[in-house]
Design an enzyme around this catalytic site. Structure first.
Site, PDB file in Angstrom:
ATOM      1  N   ARG A   1       0.799  -1.259   0.034  1.00 38.65           N
ATOM      2  CA  ARG A   1       0.123   0.061  -0.157  1.00 38.65           C
ATOM      3  C   ARG A   1       0.742   1.130  -0.046  1.00 38.65           C
ATOM      4  O   ARG A   1       0.552   2.226  -0.720  1.00 38.65           O
ATOM      5  CB  ARG A   1      -1.049   0.032   1.189  1.00 38.65           C
ATOM      6  CG  ARG A   1      -2.013  -1.058   1.031  1.00 38.65           C
ATOM      7  CD  ARG A   1      -3.056  -0.707   2.206  1.00 38.65           C
ATOM      8  NE  ARG A   1      -4.367  -1.401   1.656  1.00 38.65           N
ATOM      9  CZ  ARG A   1      -5.322  -1.891   2.663  1.00 38.65           C
ATOM     10  NH1 ARG A   1      -5.168  -1.732   3.832  1.00 38.65           N
ATOM     11  NH2 ARG A   1      -6.572  -2.353   2.300  1.00 38.65           N
TER      12      ARG A   1
ATOM     13  N   GLY B   1     -12.954  -3.752   0.951  1.00 37.78           N
ATOM     14  CA  GLY B   1     -14.173  -3.257   1.005  1.00 37.78           C
ATOM     15  C   GLY B   1     -14.663  -2.196  -0.072  1.00 37.78           C
ATOM     16  O   GLY B   1     -15.576  -2.019  -0.407  1.00 37.78           O
TER      17      GLY B   1
ATOM     18  N   GLY C   1      -8.390  -8.212   0.893  1.00 35.06           N
ATOM     19  CA  GLY C   1      -7.049  -8.447   1.562  1.00 35.06           C
ATOM     20  C   GLY C   1      -6.601  -9.959   1.753  1.00 35.06           C
ATOM     21  O   GLY C   1      -5.438 -10.054   1.237  1.00 35.06           O
TER      22      GLY C   1
ATOM     23  N   LYS D   1     -17.769 -15.570   4.805  1.00 33.70           N
ATOM     24  CA  LYS D   1     -19.341 -15.521   5.176  1.00 33.70           C
ATOM     25  C   LYS D   1     -20.257 -14.815   3.967  1.00 33.70           C
ATOM     26  O   LYS D   1     -19.622 -13.925   3.380  1.00 33.70           O
ATOM     27  CB  LYS D   1     -19.391 -14.366   6.374  1.00 33.70           C
ATOM     28  CG  LYS D   1     -19.035 -15.138   7.473  1.00 33.70           C
ATOM     29  CD  LYS D   1     -19.063 -13.924   8.635  1.00 33.70           C
ATOM     30  CE  LYS D   1     -18.946 -14.530  10.157  1.00 33.70           C
ATOM     31  NZ  LYS D   1     -19.168 -13.681  11.119  1.00 33.70           N
TER      32      LYS D   1
HETATM   33  P1  ADP Z   1     -10.987 -11.377   1.413  1.00 29.33           P
HETATM   34  O1  ADP Z   1     -10.172 -10.645   2.731  1.00 29.33           O
HETATM   35  O2  ADP Z   1     -10.141 -11.856   0.472  1.00 29.33           O
HETATM   36  O3  ADP Z   1     -12.124 -10.358   1.239  1.00 29.33           O
HETATM   37  P2  ADP Z   1     -12.513 -12.792   3.590  1.00 29.33           P
HETATM   38  O4  ADP Z   1     -12.009 -12.031   4.612  1.00 29.33           O
HETATM   39  O5  ADP Z   1     -14.032 -12.674   3.048  1.00 29.33           O
HETATM   40  O6  ADP Z   1     -11.618 -12.703   1.978  1.00 29.33           O
HETATM   41  O7  ADP Z   1     -12.363 -14.393   3.836  1.00 29.33           O
HETATM   42  C1  ADP Z   1     -10.983 -14.946   4.257  1.00 29.33           C
HETATM   43  C2  ADP Z   1     -11.247 -15.736   5.390  1.00 29.33           C
HETATM   44  O8  ADP Z   1     -12.277 -16.871   5.011  1.00 29.33           O
HETATM   45  C3  ADP Z   1     -10.096 -16.641   5.833  1.00 29.33           C
HETATM   46  O9  ADP Z   1      -9.658 -16.323   6.990  1.00 29.33           O
HETATM   47  C4  ADP Z   1     -10.491 -17.748   5.669  1.00 29.33           C
HETATM   48  O10 ADP Z   1      -9.648 -18.783   6.712  1.00 29.33           O
HETATM   49  C5  ADP Z   1     -11.728 -18.071   5.561  1.00 29.33           C
HETATM   50  N1  ADP Z   1     -12.319 -19.354   5.047  1.00 29.33           N
HETATM   51  C6  ADP Z   1     -12.521 -19.547   3.767  1.00 29.33           C
HETATM   52  N2  ADP Z   1     -12.984 -20.905   3.433  1.00 29.33           N
HETATM   53  C7  ADP Z   1     -13.496 -21.293   4.821  1.00 29.33           C
HETATM   54  C8  ADP Z   1     -14.081 -22.276   5.094  1.00 29.33           C
HETATM   55  N3  ADP Z   1     -14.266 -23.323   4.365  1.00 29.33           N
HETATM   56  N4  ADP Z   1     -14.382 -22.427   6.596  1.00 29.33           N
HETATM   57  C9  ADP Z   1     -13.888 -21.365   7.318  1.00 29.33           C
HETATM   58  N5  ADP Z   1     -13.451 -20.391   7.044  1.00 29.33           N
HETATM   59  C10 ADP Z   1     -12.967 -20.160   5.578  1.00 29.33           C
HETATM   60 MG    MG Z   2     -10.534 -10.420   4.768  1.00 27.94          MG
END
Ligand code: ADP
Ligand code: MG
Length: 396
Positions: free
Chosen positions: A36, A371, A348, A197
């Site tokens: 960043r 976000g 992230g 989620k």
């Molecule tokens: P990003 O930061 O790329 O937007 P998120 O923060 O939404 O992604 O999601 C990342 C998280 O999702 C990680 O901590 C990962 O461990 C969790 N995750 C991915 N698949 C699963 C799963 N099957 N069960 C539980 N947690 C999961």
């Molecule tokens: Mg994340």
């Protein structure tokens, strides 16, 4: 409409307050990833080369309006000094008399970094009095913090309305690239959405499904979709209150003839420590949890990625922080990196995954705003962008 860019401003000798996103990951007081900070270099270098008296500012973490020593921007000032090859001192606070003195001492082409903006309660509250204090420090305001543009805070929104304001090069690049996805994606347009989620990403799923030709879903959120299809998901991370929303997304995909990809095989384990087993999605037992997409699903996803002309990826496909559940994410990351189509990654954890695999330079655009990039793709107005006048407007 394009926003007013710094190249439209006469910054010579002016005090320029530049909002950056220096919210970098840290461990034991050391910066673990300076992406960043580097991303802000085109704007900061341009301002310094044009003899601005540069006042840089950013937030770091969530100190919630109090001074939290651990969240000082001191390590960022140090890193900036190295990258810009000149001393960038850290101010003694965010605003106030002492800071004012330090600003007054700035010569042309000098830079100063204000302390963590969120040490001040007025920042996140977008308090007009605090925004005015920021405005009092400068003649011109530049927003280059795309990662914070979805927040209406004093340093991203309030201050922009008080002084002549412009966007920087990073902000403009982010807006242009993400606009291309929203306005003119070359088909087939494919989105891969993973992560923990559904509730975090329901808005973007609901919107993307009206825009894409194919939508691949993995990660923890896929479990809620599997549950919506009546499948056993055992002890998997699942949001029962989101099952109806997941059904809504499935329904929309069907109505629009969007090719919806869900896992057909999965990696399960009794708990996060393993041991992992690969099995068809219909064979999950009540005492097991799904932690990754299976190899067959990964192969199918990779195939579809290969065929797409525009690709957006957000969210890991499994618990990629752990090697035994990182396979799906790696296969997808490699497929995105190899794809001939135009590729964009936001989020992230997804960006961390692509960097860990050393594939970042093979992606057309890696968004610095998780976000913010999602809200942009949802079609929402980002307050930090809206506050800057359009190109051609005087607005001073
Ligand atoms: P990003 O930061 O790329 O937007 P998120 O923060 O939404 O992604 O999601 C990342 C998280 O999702 C990680 O901590 C990962 O461990 C969790 N995750 C991915 N698949 C699963 C799963 N099957 N069960 C539980 N947690 C999961
Ligand atoms: Mg994340």
């Amino acid at each position: 409409m394009a926003k007013r860019l710094i190249t439209d401003a006469d910054v010579r000798g002016k005090r320029v307050l530049c909002r950056c996103d220096f919210n970098v990951p840290m461990a034991d007081g050391e910066i673990t990833d300076d992406t960043r900070i580097r991303a802000a270099l085109p704007t900061t270098t341009w301002l310094l080369d044009h003899d601005a008296r540069l006042i840089l500012c950013s937030h770091l973490g969530r100190p919630k309006g109090k001074v939290v020593k651990k969240l000082s921007l001191a390590p960022v000032a140090k890193r900036l000094s190295q990258l810009l090859d000149r001393k960038v001192p850290l101010a003694d606070g965010v605003v106030g008399k002492q800071v004012r003195k330090e600003v007054d001492k700035l010569g042309k082409g000098d830079a100063l970094l204000l302390e963590n903006l969120r040490f001040e309660p007025g920042e996140e509250a977008n308090d007009p009095a605090f925004a005015q204090k920021l405005a009092d420090l400068c003649d011109i305001y530049v927003n280059d913090a795309f990662g914070a543009a979805h927040r209406a805070h004093a340093s991203t929104e309030g201050v922009a309305r008080l002084v002549p304001s412009y966007i920087g090069f990073l902000m403009t690049k982010e807006i242009e690239t993400l606009s291309r996805l929203r306005e003119a994606p070359e088909p087939p347009y494919l989105a891969i959405v993973g992560g923990a989620k559904v509730s975090d990403k329901l808005d973007v799923l609901t919107e993307l499904v009206t825009q894409v030709d194919a939508l691949l879903i993995g990660g923890g959120m896929a479990n809620t979709f599997l549950l919506a299809q009546g499948k056993e998901v055992g002890k998997s991370l699942v949001e029962r209150d989101q099952v109806d929303n997941a059904r809504g997304v499935i329904e929309r995909a069907r109505n629009r003839e969007v090719d919806l990809g869900l896992p057909t095989d999965v990696v399960v384990a009794p708990d996060i420590d393993g041991p992992p087993t690969i099995k068809p999605v219909d064979d999950v037992r009540p005492n097991e949890a799904i932690y990754d997409i299976g190899p067959e699903t990964a192969r199918v996803f990779a195939d579809r990625i290969r065929q797409a002309r525009t690709i957006f990826w957000n969210g890991p496909l499994g618990v990629a922080e752990q090697d035994q559940f990182a396979h799906g994410t790696s296969v997808v990351a490699e497929a995105v990196a190899k794809a001939d189509g135009f590729t964009v990654i936001g989020g992230g954890d997804s960006v961390a995954a692509i960097e860990a695999l050393d594939l970042a330079d093979r992606i057309d655009h890696i968004s610095t705003g998780g976000g913010a990039s999602l809200e942009f793709l949802e079609g929402k107005t980002l307050p930090g962008v809206a506050a800057i006048p359009d190109a051609g407007e005087d607005g001073s």
